[in-house]
Design an enzyme around this catalytic site. Structure first.
Site, PDB file in Angstrom:
ATOM      1  N   LYS A 152      36.244 -63.055  60.322  1.00 57.14           N
ATOM      2  CA  LYS A 152      35.284 -63.353  61.565  1.00 57.14           C
ATOM      3  C   LYS A 152      35.300 -64.334  61.773  1.00 57.14           C
ATOM      4  CE  LYS A 152      31.220 -65.884  60.383  1.00 57.14           C
ATOM      5  NZ  LYS A 152      31.308 -67.507  59.752  1.00 57.14           N
ATOM      6  N   ASP A 158      12.643 -41.119  77.310  1.00 57.22           N
ATOM      7  CA  ASP A 158      12.831 -40.181  76.619  1.00 57.22           C
ATOM      8  C   ASP A 158      14.325 -39.375  76.507  1.00 57.22           C
ATOM      9  OD1 ASP A 158      10.933 -38.996  77.273  1.00 57.22           O
ATOM     10  OD2 ASP A 158       9.408 -38.344  75.213  1.00 57.22           O
ATOM     11  N   ARG A 169       5.592 -39.364  66.517  1.00 59.99           N
ATOM     12  CA  ARG A 169       7.065 -38.877  65.237  1.00 59.99           C
ATOM     13  C   ARG A 169       8.015 -39.377  65.186  1.00 59.99           C
ATOM     14  NH1 ARG A 169       6.534 -32.792  69.089  1.00 59.99           N
ATOM     15  NH2 ARG A 169       5.511 -34.806  70.810  1.00 59.99           N
ATOM     16  N   SER A 175      50.059 -66.394  47.700  1.00 59.77           N
ATOM     17  CA  SER A 175      48.751 -65.343  47.156  1.00 59.77           C
ATOM     18  C   SER A 175      47.139 -65.787  46.635  1.00 59.77           C
ATOM     19  CB  SER A 175      48.879 -64.089  46.965  1.00 59.77           C
ATOM     20  OG  SER A 175      50.452 -63.076  46.985  1.00 59.77           O
TER      21      SER A 175
HETATM   22  C1  UD1 Z   1       6.411 -32.640  79.535  1.00 65.05           C
HETATM   23  C2  UD1 Z   1       6.410 -31.705  80.522  1.00 65.05           C
HETATM   24  C3  UD1 Z   1       6.695 -30.315  80.340  1.00 65.05           C
HETATM   25  C4  UD1 Z   1       8.244 -30.393  79.899  1.00 65.05           C
HETATM   26  C5  UD1 Z   1       8.464 -31.674  79.416  1.00 65.05           C
HETATM   27  C6  UD1 Z   1       9.819 -31.698  79.306  1.00 65.05           C
HETATM   28  C7  UD1 Z   1       4.022 -32.818  81.802  1.00 65.05           C
HETATM   29  C8  UD1 Z   1       2.683 -32.077  81.771  1.00 65.05           C
HETATM   30  N1  UD1 Z   1       4.727 -32.125  81.171  1.00 65.05           N
HETATM   31  O1  UD1 Z   1       5.903 -32.204  78.668  1.00 65.05           O
HETATM   32  O2  UD1 Z   1       6.421 -29.978  81.731  1.00 65.05           O
HETATM   33  O3  UD1 Z   1       8.951 -28.560  79.468  1.00 65.05           O
HETATM   34  O4  UD1 Z   1       7.995 -32.860  79.103  1.00 65.05           O
HETATM   35  O5  UD1 Z   1      10.040 -32.508  77.910  1.00 65.05           O
HETATM   36  O6  UD1 Z   1       4.706 -33.968  82.327  1.00 65.05           O
HETATM   37  N2  UD1 Z   1       4.051 -40.454  79.725  1.00 65.05           N
HETATM   38  C9  UD1 Z   1       3.721 -41.110  79.491  1.00 65.05           C
HETATM   39  N3  UD1 Z   1       2.247 -41.791  80.029  1.00 65.05           N
HETATM   40  C10 UD1 Z   1       1.580 -40.889  80.131  1.00 65.05           C
HETATM   41  C11 UD1 Z   1       2.004 -38.997  79.664  1.00 65.05           C
HETATM   42  C12 UD1 Z   1       3.195 -39.140  79.353  1.00 65.05           C
HETATM   43  O7  UD1 Z   1       4.519 -42.390  80.555  1.00 65.05           O
HETATM   44  O8  UD1 Z   1       0.332 -40.798  80.025  1.00 65.05           O
HETATM   45  C13 UD1 Z   1       5.793 -40.010  79.761  1.00 65.05           C
HETATM   46  C14 UD1 Z   1       5.924 -39.755  78.109  1.00 65.05           C
HETATM   47  O9  UD1 Z   1       6.397 -41.418  77.233  1.00 65.05           O
HETATM   48  C15 UD1 Z   1       7.455 -39.038  78.145  1.00 65.05           C
HETATM   49  C16 UD1 Z   1       7.302 -38.703  79.147  1.00 65.05           C
HETATM   50  O10 UD1 Z   1       5.746 -39.127  80.423  1.00 65.05           O
HETATM   51  O11 UD1 Z   1       9.215 -40.172  78.403  1.00 65.05           O
HETATM   52  C17 UD1 Z   1       6.566 -36.864  79.279  1.00 65.05           C
HETATM   53  O12 UD1 Z   1       5.355 -37.367  77.894  1.00 65.05           O
HETATM   54  P1  UD1 Z   1       4.891 -35.743  77.516  1.00 65.05           P
HETATM   55  O13 UD1 Z   1       3.637 -36.203  76.224  1.00 65.05           O
HETATM   56  O14 UD1 Z   1       6.397 -36.045  76.284  1.00 65.05           O
HETATM   57  O15 UD1 Z   1       4.813 -34.920  77.939  1.00 65.05           O
HETATM   58  P2  UD1 Z   1       5.524 -32.930  77.526  1.00 65.05           P
HETATM   59  O16 UD1 Z   1       4.085 -32.780  76.579  1.00 65.05           O
HETATM   60  O17 UD1 Z   1       6.882 -33.899  76.513  1.00 65.05           O
HETATM   61 CA    CA Z   2       8.361 -34.879  75.368  1.00 63.08          CA
END
Ligand code: UD1
Ligand code: CA
Length: 394
Positions: A336, A107, A18, A390
């Site tokens: 600079k 993130d 996104r 100047s």
């Molecule tokens: C997650 C939580 C949710 C919470 C929300 C808060 C889970 C299952 N869900 O959902 O309960 O309310 O965050 O923002 O944890 N990532 C990986 N590998 C993967 C999947 C994810 O490294 O296979 C990392 C992503 O880069 C990210 C984080 O885990 O930094 C969260 O993953 P994301 O898919 O964004 O979870 P949400 O759906 O936001």
């Molecule tokens: Ca997220």
């Protein structure tokens, strides 16, 4: 608490589609610093070791983080099968027998060390799993914290919620603290029988509860858990970060006449009794001593400004600009890679680059250094007390 060992696993393997960007999501900057580095710093400040799980753009992520966290371990999640699967990529580190395991998202750049420390404190008090929750009037998209009789029994992801559960406004911020002794066993028990077919680390809550372990939710402020998925949220996080830093600057003795219009870099340093007028932008690498004045509409990066110096209005200080005590760089001037020595004045419509201007020299309006012959830059040296008329091209 300091006698408990801790590993913090930072999850940063997500795709970040996104963001609509060629840059991996976690490398988008807040105050000029990749968001994942903000998270790693908070983790380091909360104590213990840090492991990073990267995936999308792993090499770039590794290279961006390494200078800020020497010795950080990086694991690569080849296939993104969910947050529990991501945590388990670091199983080798987790298995080393830490007292506490923290899991944070790369993130969520505004997470603060004291929130992480608070979660660890709950572990020290005997909890086995601590979830950082937050309250919101717009819970859609977040996992909901399901409580029964004051105990946290499960986290239900939005897609898996019943209509009744969807009305719950206490949400999962994403951050979790788990007793190191149980962490691997709990993560290994997670299954992927849910709407997305992913291994959710949030399932650890129900698994731990059913095993009779103590699971608690703490409440954090929204900024701690603000997750960045698109550029609107990136801007929101930037705004909150700037607001925090402006306040810190003012409390440390810097006057900001119109705080909301001043933008700092993550590394901006300003001493007490310096006045910053409205609409000033600090790029990376700026150090300003106490008692200086930065007049309105100035842009500074990589510059050093000593005590009593004055900059602007409408001045541009580029990397290597070095203003000594009481030096002045006035309106529509660009500096600079140049030293402006004590009390020297560069006041109007001037470009000084690759130069040394001696103490108390006076550079007339419209002066420029033109010391680049297309191949090399030949340093221009102007002695102490010199008076340059100047409209001179040097
Ligand atoms: C997650 C939580 C949710 C919470 C929300 C808060 C889970 C299952 N869900 O959902 O309960 O309310 O965050 O923002 O944890 N990532 C990986 N590998 C993967 C999947 C994810 O490294 O296979 C990392 C992503 O880069 C990210 C984080 O885990 O930094 C969260 O993953 P994301 O898919 O964004 O979870 P949400 O759906 O936001
Ligand atoms: Ca997220």
């Amino acid at each position: 608490m300091t006698d408990r060992s801790c590993l913090c696993v930072v999850l940063a393997a997500g795709e970040g589609t996104r963001m609509k960007s060629a840059l991996p999501k976690v490398l988008h900057p807040i105050a000029g610093l990749p968001m994942v580095v903000h998270v790693v710093r908070a983790a380091l400040a909360a104590g213990g070791d840090v492991a990073l799980v990267a995936g999308n753009g792993a090499e770039k992520v590794k290279a961006a983080v390494a200078p800020h966290a020497p010795g950080i371990e990086v694991f690569v999640q080849e296939q993104r099968l969910g947050t529990a699967h991501a945590v388990l990529q670091a199983r080798e580190a987790i298995g080393r027998g830490y007292d506490d395991l923290l899991v944070v998202f790369g993130d969520t750049p505004l997470v603060q060390a004291d929130a992480l420390a608070a979660a660890r404190r709950r572990l020290a008090e005997g909890a086995h799993v601590v979830v950082m929750g937050f309250r919101t009037d717009a819970p859609a998209g977040y996992g909901r914290l399901i409580e029964r009789e004051g105990r946290l029994v499960a986290i239900r992801e939005d897609r898996d919620c019943s209509d009744e559960e969807k009305r719950i406004t206490f949400c999962n911020g994403g951050l979790m603290a788990i007793s190191g002794a149980h962490a691997l066993e709990l993560m290994n028990a997670v299954r992927n029988d849910n709407a997305k077919g992913e291994f959710y680390m949030t399932d650890v809550v129900a698994i731990a509860h059913e095993a009779g372990l103590t699971v608690v939710a703490t409440e954090a402020s929204y900024d701690n858990v603000l997750g960045i998925n698109n550029r609107a949220e990136l801007a929101e996080a930037e705004a909150i970060w700037q607001q925090r830093r402006r306040r810190e600057m003012m409390l440390s003795g810097v006057t900001l006449l119109d705080p909301g219009s001043v933008h700092f870099s993550h590394d901006t340093e300003i001493g007490p009794d310096t006045v910053v007028e409205p609409h000033v932008v600090f790029g990376p690498g700026v150090k300003i001593a106490g008692g200086a004045v930065i007049h309105a509409f100035s842009h500074l990066e990589g510059a050093t400004v000593a005590k009593g110096a004055a900059v602007g209005p409408f001045a541009r200080l580029r990397p290597g600009a070095d203003l000594a005590e009481d030096a002045k760089v006035g309106n529509f001037c660009e500096v600079k890679q140049a030293r402006i020595d004590t009390g020297a004045k560069v006041n109007h419509l001037t470009y000084i680059g690759d130069a040394v201007i001696g103490a108390k020299a006076n550079i007339g309006a419209g002066t420029i250094t033109c010391n680049y012959d297309g191949f090399s830059k030949h340093v221009t040296e102007i002695g102490a007390g010199a008076f340059i008329g100047s409209n001179s091209a040097l």
